[in-house]
Design a protein around this motif. Sequence first.
Motif, PDB file in Angstrom:
ATOM      1  N   ASP A 180       0.601  -1.242  -0.279  1.00 41.79           N
ATOM      2  CA  ASP A 180       0.100   0.165   0.161  1.00 41.79           C
ATOM      3  C   ASP A 180       1.210   1.246   0.279  1.00 41.79           C
ATOM      4  O   ASP A 180       0.806   1.902  -0.642  1.00 41.79           O
ATOM      5  N   ASN A 181       1.773   1.475   0.537  1.00 37.88           N
ATOM      6  CA  ASN A 181       3.050   2.626   0.304  1.00 37.88           C
ATOM      7  C   ASN A 181       3.376   2.372  -0.251  1.00 37.88           C
ATOM      8  O   ASN A 181       3.862   3.677  -0.904  1.00 37.88           O
ATOM      9  N   LEU A 182       3.957   1.441  -0.997  1.00 36.44           N
ATOM     10  CA  LEU A 182       5.203   1.929  -2.378  1.00 36.44           C
ATOM     11  C   LEU A 182       3.995   2.214  -3.659  1.00 36.44           C
ATOM     12  O   LEU A 182       4.559   3.071  -4.563  1.00 36.44           O
ATOM     13  N   SER A 203       1.797   9.179  -2.715  1.00 39.48           N
ATOM     14  CA  SER A 203       1.650  10.571  -2.417  1.00 39.48           C
ATOM     15  C   SER A 203       1.953  10.764  -1.843  1.00 39.48           C
ATOM     16  O   SER A 203       2.214  12.115  -0.187  1.00 39.48           O
ATOM     17  N   HIS A 204       2.598   9.583   0.254  1.00 38.73           N
ATOM     18  CA  HIS A 204       2.729   9.830   1.119  1.00 38.73           C
ATOM     19  C   HIS A 204       4.079  10.914   1.267  1.00 38.73           C
ATOM     20  O   HIS A 204       4.431  11.238   3.094  1.00 38.73           O
ATOM     21  N   LEU A 205       4.577  10.918   0.648  1.00 36.00           N
ATOM     22  CA  LEU A 205       6.466  11.283   0.375  1.00 36.00           C
ATOM     23  C   LEU A 205       6.046  12.887   0.624  1.00 36.00           C
ATOM     24  O   LEU A 205       6.946  12.975   1.824  1.00 36.00           O
ATOM     25  N   VAL A 243       4.775  12.418   4.538  1.00 35.11           N
ATOM     26  CA  VAL A 243       5.879  11.361   5.766  1.00 35.11           C
ATOM     27  C   VAL A 243       7.718  11.601   5.233  1.00 35.11           C
ATOM     28  O   VAL A 243       8.849  11.543   6.460  1.00 35.11           O
ATOM     29  N   HIS A 244       7.958  12.214   4.048  1.00 33.59           N
ATOM     30  CA  HIS A 244       9.371  11.994   3.975  1.00 33.59           C
ATOM     31  C   HIS A 244      10.255  13.590   3.572  1.00 33.59           C
ATOM     32  O   HIS A 244      10.534  13.980   2.439  1.00 33.59           O
ATOM     33  N   LEU A 245       9.954  14.386   4.152  1.00 35.21           N
ATOM     34  CA  LEU A 245       9.424  15.874   4.161  1.00 35.21           C
ATOM     35  C   LEU A 245      11.615  16.202   4.232  1.00 35.21           C
ATOM     36  O   LEU A 245      12.326  17.279   3.444  1.00 35.21           O
ATOM     37  N   GLU A 261      11.443   6.200   7.857  1.00 33.48           N
ATOM     38  CA  GLU A 261      10.255   6.863   8.339  1.00 33.48           C
ATOM     39  C   GLU A 261       9.012   6.026   7.741  1.00 33.48           C
ATOM     40  O   GLU A 261       7.939   5.731   8.911  1.00 33.48           O
ATOM     41  N   ASP A 262       9.313   5.153   6.860  1.00 39.26           N
ATOM     42  CA  ASP A 262       7.861   3.921   6.836  1.00 39.26           C
ATOM     43  C   ASP A 262       7.855   3.483   7.514  1.00 39.26           C
ATOM     44  O   ASP A 262       6.664   2.793   7.608  1.00 39.26           O
ATOM     45  N   LYS A 263       9.054   2.384   7.837  1.00 40.69           N
ATOM     46  CA  LYS A 263       8.292   1.384   8.982  1.00 40.69           C
ATOM     47  C   LYS A 263       8.238   2.127  10.401  1.00 40.69           C
ATOM     48  O   LYS A 263       6.677   1.313  10.667  1.00 40.69           O
TER      49      LYS A 263
HETATM   50 FE   LIG Z   1       7.601   6.158   1.743  1.00 37.33          FE
END
Ligand SMILES: [Fe+2]
Length: 346
Positions: free
Chosen positions: A153-155, A159-161, A164-166, A297-299
């Motif tokens: 789902d994450n990969l 759009s979560h970048l 979550v990954h600023l 961060e994803d984990k």
């Molecule tokens: Fe990610």
Amino acid sequence: MTSFPRNRWWVAGFSWELSSTPLARCLLGQHLVLFRTASGEVAALEDRCCHKELPLSMGTLEAAGLRCGYHGLLFDTQGRCIEVPGQQDVPARAKVRAFPLRERDQILWIWIGDTRDAQPEDEPPAYAFHADPRYRFGGGSFHYDAPWQLIHDNLMDLSHLGYVHLKTIGGNPAVHMNASLSVTGDTQHVKVVRLMPASAPPPTYTAAWPFTGLIDRWQEVDFRVSHVLVWTGGMDTGSGSLDDPARGGFHMRGFHGVTPETEHSAHYFWTVATNPHPDRKDVTQLVVDQTAATFEEDKVVIEAQWRNQQRFPGRAQIYLSIDAGPARARRMISALTAEPTPTVAV
Ligand SMILES: [Fe+2]
Ligand code: FES
């Protein structure tokens, strides 16, 4: 039996993980020992000695195979016992189950069938970017206390970048949420393409490549059952076409092997390959380190999501347009694991 798609190659790890000691790993609910013999052959056996059931992963490696750490039975790469210390005869039933294990482009692939006798009819896929002279790569792995499909789902929804990954590969959340999105696929693939023309380069990109202004950014996610290929990058705005497979600029080629461990835990084996700019040749380690930080961060998010799903069991989720890719991947896996409809005689 667990409800995972079988009769296929799954990622078991990376070549560099097999050293002078055996490696215990549970994949698709199978407790395995992976090893490389002193003569260089790789193997995967059930992690249970057929004598008194000590884990074979506690044994030692020899040129001919793996020696059990309790009474010294020696097993070859096919799981056959080839030596019993203290007696001449090797009992006919002295063998353990072996699984086909192959090493290709530094990825270890294991074939897990739905019966003991099932065998692969093909070789595992090649992965060209581990051997491409234009690229340098590094990688690692994570153990997840969460079901494998939460990683999909994450990969499948990058759009979560923007949230979550600023610090690394993120960028402006509005740009991410408004990226053009296309989702296509068939019974074995799902492809998600997101394009973000004329956007500001995020921190990892500016550290790795001498961008001077806005960039045309792409994200292409190619989903297969056992692994996901993620091609992302950016080039100076207007310097090329986002349809051109040979376009220039900064590239990150992600390999993501997502292998269930149990129904509620997973292994995530990843690498990132990048094309160093001529003026920034030493940038590979920075890209690998920032990718590792990104995946940490994803984990954190995914394991917290899973814990919360357990605190609120059985609750319905809402569906958004960004979920088109993840939903399609889930439908594909469901179709592969569905019980065949029984034939009813009339
Ligand atoms: Fe990610
Ligand atoms: S338990 Fe392995 S040799 Fe006895």
